[in-house]
Design a protein around this motif. Structure first.
Motif, PDB file in Angstrom:
ATOM      1  N   ILE A 471      -4.261  47.587   7.259  1.00  0.00           N
ATOM      2  CA  ILE A 471      -5.053  46.375   7.540  1.00  0.00           C
ATOM      3  C   ILE A 471      -5.709  45.860   6.270  1.00  0.00           C
ATOM      4  O   ILE A 471      -5.671  44.649   5.973  1.00  0.00           O
ATOM      5  CB  ILE A 471      -6.099  46.678   8.633  1.00  0.00           C
ATOM      6  N   LEU A 472      -6.305  46.749   5.495  1.00  0.00           N
ATOM      7  CA  LEU A 472      -6.956  46.321   4.248  1.00  0.00           C
ATOM      8  C   LEU A 472      -5.941  45.773   3.262  1.00  0.00           C
ATOM      9  O   LEU A 472      -6.212  44.781   2.557  1.00  0.00           O
ATOM     10  CB  LEU A 472      -7.719  47.499   3.643  1.00  0.00           C
ATOM     11  N   ASP A 473      -4.747  46.382   3.174  1.00  0.00           N
ATOM     12  CA  ASP A 473      -3.713  45.868   2.273  1.00  0.00           C
ATOM     13  C   ASP A 473      -3.231  44.496   2.709  1.00  0.00           C
ATOM     14  O   ASP A 473      -3.006  43.605   1.869  1.00  0.00           O
ATOM     15  CB  ASP A 473      -2.536  46.849   2.221  1.00  0.00           C
ATOM     16  N   ALA A 474      -3.062  44.290   4.030  1.00  0.00           N
ATOM     17  CA  ALA A 474      -2.603  42.982   4.514  1.00  0.00           C
ATOM     18  C   ALA A 474      -3.632  41.896   4.250  1.00  0.00           C
ATOM     19  O   ALA A 474      -3.274  40.726   4.012  1.00  0.00           O
ATOM     20  CB  ALA A 474      -2.295  43.063   6.012  1.00  0.00           C
ATOM     21  N   LEU A 475      -4.904  42.266   4.236  1.00  0.00           N
ATOM     22  CA  LEU A 475      -5.970  41.294   3.984  1.00  0.00           C
ATOM     23  C   LEU A 475      -6.344  41.219   2.505  1.00  0.00           C
ATOM     24  O   LEU A 475      -7.286  40.481   2.160  1.00  0.00           O
ATOM     25  CB  LEU A 475      -7.215  41.657   4.811  1.00  0.00           C
ATOM     26  N   SER A 476      -5.632  41.996   1.644  1.00  0.00           N
ATOM     27  CA  SER A 476      -5.900  42.018   0.195  1.00  0.00           C
ATOM     28  C   SER A 476      -7.344  42.408  -0.097  1.00  0.00           C
ATOM     29  O   SER A 476      -8.010  41.814  -0.962  1.00  0.00           O
ATOM     30  CB  SER A 476      -5.576  40.652  -0.439  1.00  0.00           C
ATOM     31  N   LEU A 477      -7.824  43.404   0.635  1.00  0.00           N
ATOM     32  CA  LEU A 477      -9.191  43.886   0.458  1.00  0.00           C
ATOM     33  C   LEU A 477      -9.149  45.292  -0.134  1.00  0.00           C
ATOM     34  O   LEU A 477      -8.311  46.118   0.268  1.00  0.00           O
ATOM     35  CB  LEU A 477      -9.932  43.919   1.798  1.00  0.00           C
ATOM     36  N   PRO A 478     -10.043  45.608  -1.091  1.00  0.00           N
ATOM     37  CA  PRO A 478     -10.075  46.958  -1.658  1.00  0.00           C
ATOM     38  C   PRO A 478     -10.689  47.947  -0.664  1.00  0.00           C
ATOM     39  O   PRO A 478     -11.443  47.572   0.233  1.00  0.00           O
ATOM     40  CB  PRO A 478     -10.952  46.803  -2.900  1.00  0.00           C
ATOM     41  N   GLU A 479     -10.360  49.207  -0.827  1.00  0.00           N
ATOM     42  CA  GLU A 479     -10.955  50.225   0.012  1.00  0.00           C
ATOM     43  C   GLU A 479     -12.447  50.352  -0.311  1.00  0.00           C
ATOM     44  O   GLU A 479     -12.845  50.265  -1.471  1.00  0.00           O
ATOM     45  CB  GLU A 479     -10.277  51.578  -0.213  1.00  0.00           C
TER      46      GLU A 479
END
Length: 491
Positions: A471-479
């Motif tokens: 989900i974070l990768d699809a939204l281009s958000l860092p962990e």
């Protein structure tokens, strides 16, 4: 002549006849009127309350209370057109407050503005739930509010008469247990009342055929009784199919009608279905959303896999253990509907039910009275309405409840924040290909724990799952950081 002109006495009528060349005595005219039962002019010039309401195309408005078997009281709000006798169900509640009643009035114009186009007056009693804001809703639509005198139900006789019909024909003949049952029965009764029940004031026609257009009588062998309200009311109507084929409800017949779908856009297809001929023609639009069809199939496949895992090896269990397993599955409606129990008590997957649901994936049946509008336009309008409804439903899940602000800039800010929240939801759904409900449930599993140790205090988040990383990768958000607020002890 006397009935069409209630202010004319026998002298005036005698004068009109003389003008037409009929030379008779005035006493003869008086005797003819008396023998025909026509009262003198002063007795015919008075206008009754019912005649006044009909001339104003008034709408009667009232509550009908219903007591359930569990000693709960529900209030059924309804509107009735005095001229056509058509009834509109306004809602059912246990607490008819002023705010709820005002919102019901707004909903009336949102959903039935075409039926109220000719209305000039509203008749209501002096109940405390009818406040100034309620009256203002009708005044803005150009409808005058008429308040009945105190403790004078006869002034609202049309509404009281409908309540009596509702009780005599439906409520007094069954037991009401809950609001869901009450809504289903009253909705069915109102539909039958508007489309079939004859009215003496309309020359024994229902409100839907108040214009006087009647079809010819059907053959004696082509009439069937159609039950309403769980069989309490029997409607006699013409079969829409030959006696050998049997009668089917129009919705069932429309769903089974063969035909090809026409493409509207990349994800939307429609099929135009018309049943009957002449004034009795009914139109249905079958809409198929390809995206929704794929989502329905994926959800069903997941449920079938989960159910298969649950019942795997159940044949080796004894009868009591299988009954216990069946009871646990029954608590899950999504799994229960695909479960089949054999005569020997074995648990199996209901492949027939799965195949039947697969034929309806992504399909929606619309019923419309618009005969000249293209099916594609109706489908697009319904899709837009569905998206708007879904947007408001998602906003309610954001804990952004309506807030009453005093300053205009705060009102504007609240609306903008709500819109931006909805925009974020749509962006996340498009980027991940999943619903916001599933995304929020998965991300809520990320937790932050604070530990007090001998070396100090530290906050640490839980380890991310594979789905959370996707989900974070699809939204281009860092962990998010693994550690927060590390506060060592000072020696």
């Amino acid at each position: 002549m006397a009935r069409e002109n209630p202010t004319w006495g026998y002298r005036r009528i005698h004068g009109e006849l003389v003008g037409l060349g009929h030379h008779i005595g005035a006493s003869t005219v008086w005797q003819i009127l008396k023998d025909a039962g026509v009262d003198p002019a002063p007795a015919r010039t008075s206008v009754s309350w019912s005649q006044l309401l009909r001339s104003q195309a008034a709408i009667a408005y009232d509550f009908a209370h219903v007591d359930t078997a569990l000693l709960r009281r529900f209030y059924v709000l309804f509107f009735i057109d005095v001229t056509t006798r058509e009834v509109i169900l306004g809602g059912i509640t246990t607490n008819p407050t002023a705010r709820w009643t005002t919102q019901a009035a707004r909903n009336l114009f949102l959903g039935h503005s075409d039926r109220l186009a000719d209305a000039k007056a509203l008749v209501r009693d002096r109940g405390s739930q009818f406040t100034a804001s309620f009256d203002e809703v009708f005044r803005t639509e150009g409808i005058k509010v008429l308040k009945t005198p105190v403790r004078t139900p006869v002034a609202n006789a049309f509404a009281e008469r409908w309540i009596a019909s509702l009780r005599r024909e439906l409520l007094d003949r069954t037991i009401i247990w809950n609001q869901r049952q009450l809504r289903r029965l009253v909705t069915d009764y109102v539909d039958q009342y508007n489309t079939h029940r004859p009215h003496r004031a309309l020359q024994q026609r229902p409100p839907s055929r108040a214009d006087g257009v009647d079809a010819g009588p059907p053959p004696s062998d082509n009439v069937i009784r159609f039950p309403h309200c769980d069989g309490l009311i029997g409607e006699v109507q013409e079969r829409r199919m030959t006696p050998r084929q049997g009668f089917r409800h129009p919705h069932v017949e429309a769903r089974s009608r063969q035909g090809r779908f026409s493409t509207v856009d990349e994800t939307l297809q429609v099929k135009d279905i018309r049943l009957g001929e002449g004034v009795g023609t009914e139109r249905f639009i079958m809409v198929r959303n390809l995206d929704t069809a794929q989502r329905d199939a994926a959800i069903r496949d997941k449920l079938v896999v989960l159910l298969t895992d649950r019942i795997d090896g159940s044949d080796e269990l004894d009868r009591d253990a299988r009954a216990e397993l069946r009871g646990r599955i029954r608590e899950k409606p999504g799994l229960w509907r695909y479960l089949r129990v054999t005569r020997g008590g074995l648990l199996r997957i209901d492949r027939t039910k799965i195949a039947a649901e697969a034929r309806l994936d992504g399909k929606t049946l619309l019923r419309t009275s618009e005969m000249g509008v293209a099916a594609a336009e109706i489908a697009r309008g319904y899709k837009s309405l569905l998206e708007a409804f879904r947007g408001w439903r998602d906003l309610k899940q954001l804990d952004l409840r309506p807030v009453y602000h005093r300053k205009d800039d705060r009102i504007v800010a609240h609306v903008q924040l709500s819109w931006l929240s909805l925009l974020l939801i749509r962006t996340a759904e498009i980027a991940t290909g999943d619903t916001w409900r599933n995304l929020a449930a998965e991300l809520d599993r990320i937790q932050l724990h604070t530990y007090d140790t001998g070396a100090g205090t530290v906050s640490q988040r839980t380890r991310l799952t594979g789905k959370q990383r996707d989900i974070l990768d699809a939204l281009s958000l860092p962990e998010p950081p693994h550690y927060y607020d590390f506060d060592p002890l000072n020696d």
